[in-house]
Design an enzyme around this catalytic site. Sequence first.
Site, PDB file in Angstrom:
ATOM      1  N   GLU A  92       0.814  -1.207   0.000  1.00  0.00           N
ATOM      2  CA  GLU A  92       0.000   0.000   0.000  1.00  0.00           C
ATOM      3  C   GLU A  92       0.860   1.274   0.000  1.00  0.00           C
ATOM      4  OE1 GLU A  92      -3.001   0.207  -0.597  1.00  0.00           O
ATOM      5  OE2 GLU A  92      -3.644   2.191   0.066  1.00  0.00           O
ATOM      6  N   ASP A  93       1.926   1.274   0.786  1.00  0.00           N
ATOM      7  CA  ASP A  93       2.628   2.542   1.026  1.00  0.00           C
ATOM      8  C   ASP A  93       4.027   2.650   0.415  1.00  0.00           C
ATOM      9  OD1 ASP A  93       0.483   3.457   2.447  1.00  0.00           O
ATOM     10  OD2 ASP A  93       1.233   2.756   4.376  1.00  0.00           O
TER      11      ASP A  93
END
Length: 759
Positions: free
Chosen positions: A76-77
Site C-alpha cells: 500500500e505505502d
Amino acid sequence: MMRQYELVELVQAYNPNADEALLNKAYVYAMQKHGSQRRASGDPYFAHPLEVAAILTKLHLDDATIAVALLHDTIEDTDATRAEIDQVFGQEIGAIVDGLTKIDRLNLGSREEAQAENLRKLLLAIAEDVRVLLVKLADRLHNMRTLEFVPEHKKRRIAQETMEIYAPLAGRMGMQDMRSELEDLSFQTLHPEQYQVIRNHLDAYAKDNRAVVDEIRMELAQRFVDAGIIADVTSRLKAPFSVFKKMERKSISLEQLSDIIGFRVIVDSVDLCYKTLGVVHQTWSVVPGRFKDYISTPKQNDYRSIHTTIVGPERERVELQIRTSEMNSIAEMGIAAHALYKDEISGDMKRLEHESRAYAWLRNTIKHLTEGENPQEFLEHTKLELFQDQVFCFTPRGRLIALPRGATPIDFAFAVHTDIGNSCVSCRINGTAMPLTTKLRNGDEVQIDRDENHRPPPNWENIAVTGKARAAIRRSLRLAAQERAERLGKQIYDALLEREAFSVNRKEQDELLKRLKMRSIRSLYVALGEAQLSGEDLVHELDELKGYERTRKRKPLGLPVGASKDGWFSLAQGENFKFRIPGGQTVDADILGGAHLEFGTPVKVSAEGVLPGDRMVGILPENGILTIYPIGSEALLEYQDKDALWVDVLWDLDAERHQNFPVVMVVQSVNKPGILGQISSSIASCDANIVNLFFRTVRSDFSDMLFCIEVQDIAQFNDVTTTLKRIVGISNVRRATCEEGELIDNLTQQYKQLETKVN
Ligand code: MN
C-alpha cells in the site's frame, strides 16, 4: 525501536522452531522499503509494522504471521508489489499481505461508501486466511494507541469504525482483551469527557477499596487451600467502556454501580472448576439469578467459564469467574489461542474450523455472503439503504443481517424470514432476554423465540422501522381480522340456517352469493362477521331464493329445549356457560324485535374477558348475539335503557379439563430497561400465558400497556396482579374495561378500513 534480534527472541520464546531467516528477511525488507517515511507522530514509519508484529507475538502467532505483520503496509505505502513479495517470501505470505492491502483500501466508516458492501469485502478478504484478520486487528490496535497524532476529523472516523466494526469482530472471534482495548481507545476518542469521569471514578474506587479487595482475595484463597484446591485468585477492575455500557443498559449512575471489581479463579481442570464452585456456594450466600455455566454451554465465540455472584467476605457483592487456564487463554485471545495448542500452525485451517466455533461462524458468514441465497438480498439492501447508517447483527448461526440504525429485534426477525417475524414472541440479545423494542447495535447476536400460534400485535407497526417488517405486520393484521370475522360469520350463518330450518344446497348457495354480489362463501362469512350484511337481509334473500312466503309466525320465545327444572339451559354443545332467563320465566320474542334465544344462538364473551369466579350477566341485543359480561362491566350501563334481554349466566365447566381463559389487564409502569422482561417473567412465574400485548401510551418515562393473558380463574388472575404490583416501577395493575379490551380489535378494524380505501 525494537531491534531485529529482539523480535526474533520474542518469537523464539514461545516457538523455538521459528524460522529465524524468514523473520530477519522480512524485518530488513520492510525497513528498507519504508526507508525514510515517517508517521504522523514523527517516528520512523517502520516503527509501526514492528509494533504490530510485537502485538502479535503476545498472541503467540506463527512466524509467517509475524513476517506478514512486518510487511503489511509495504504494498500500500511503498513501491513493493504482490509479485515481488510472492517471489521473495512465497505465495502464502504474499496472499495475506495482499488481503490486508485490499482492506486498507476500504473505507468502512464512511457514509458515502457502501458500508455493507465494504463489510462484505472485508469478510471476503478475511475468508482467504483468518490470519488476515489477526494482523488487521493488531494493525488497528496500534493505530488506535497512536491516534493522538492524527488530525481531529480523521481521528473520530477511525474511532467510529473501530467501535462499530473491528471491536465487535474481535469480540465475535473471542478476543476479549483485544476487543476491550479497542473499545476503550475508541470510547476515549469519541466521548472524552465521559471516559475521563469513569476512569477517575474507577481509579478512586480501586484506591479506596484496595484493603477490602485484598482481604476478599486472601479469604477466597484460604478457603480453596482448606478444601485442597490449588487455585490462582486474581482481581481486576472493569474496563471504562464496559462500565459505560452497563450504566447505559441499566440506566444507573456511577454511584449505584456494583461489581466494579471482579475476581477470577483459575484452576487446573474442569472438575476443579465445579469443586471450586461448590466451595464458594457452600461458604457464602449466592446472589440469585447471577449463576451462569458457560462450561457446559459455551458461548458462540467459544468462551467458557463459570460465573457466579456471592455476598462474600466483608458483606460485599463479589463477582467470580471460575475457569481453567486453557479456558482463560481462549477467553483472552479467542481464536488466536487455538494456535497455542498445536505444533504445526499454518495451512491447516480445516482443523481450526472444527476446534473453534468462532472460526466456524466466520466461515459460515462468509459462505452465506458468497454462495448463499443472501448476497443478492444483501446487495439490494446495500443499494437501497446506501446512505443510511446501518447496524450489522447476526443470527445464532452466524448469518449477517444488515439493518438500518434504530432497527429492533422485530425488524431483525422479519429480515430473517417473514414466518419468523410473524411468530416472534420474545428475543435474546447476546444471550440476554431483552424487550422486542430494544434498538439493536452493531455486532449483536439476536435469537428470536417463536410461537407458531402467535400473530404480530397492532402496535408492532409503530415499533418496526423497516419497510419489510411494517408491510408484513400490516398484512398479518389484516389476515387475522379477516379470519376472526370469518369464524364469527360462519357461526351466525349456521345459526340462522338452523333457526329458519333452511337447507341450502350447492346450487342455491351459488345463487345466493350471486344475489348478494359475493365472490365466495368466505366473503359472505366475513361480511356477516363484520356486520356489513345483517342476518335479517340474509334471511330475506334466502326467502326470495326459495320462493317462500314468510307467513309463519316466529314462535314465541320460551324455555329452550333441555332446560332444567329451575330454568337453566345451554345454548351450544360443549359451551362453558349455562343460562337462565331471570326468574326462569318465558319471554315474548316481540320485546326483542325478533331476536331468538334458543339452542344455536351465537354466544360470545365481551372483549375484557370473564373468568371462573366472576359474577356474570348475558345480554341478548337485537343483533341476536348473546354477549357475556362480568357483572362490573361498564359496558352494561349502555344496555340499561335499551331493548335487550338480560340473562343470568353461570359457569358450566368440565372439572376434568384444565382450561385457560383470556382476560385483559392494564399495567402502568415507569420506563426502565428490562421492565417488560420483568413483567413477562412475573406473569410466567404465576403460570399464566401472555396472549397479546399492546402499548397504549409510550412516553419516554412512562408506559401504559394492555396485556391479554390466559389464566384458569379469578384466583390465579389475582395472583398475577399481586405479583406484578411488587415490581419496582409498576404504578398500577387492574382489570381492563370492555372498551379497553376492544382496543386491539378496533385497531385491527381500522387497518382493514384503511386497506379497503387504498384498494
Ligand atoms: Mn498499518
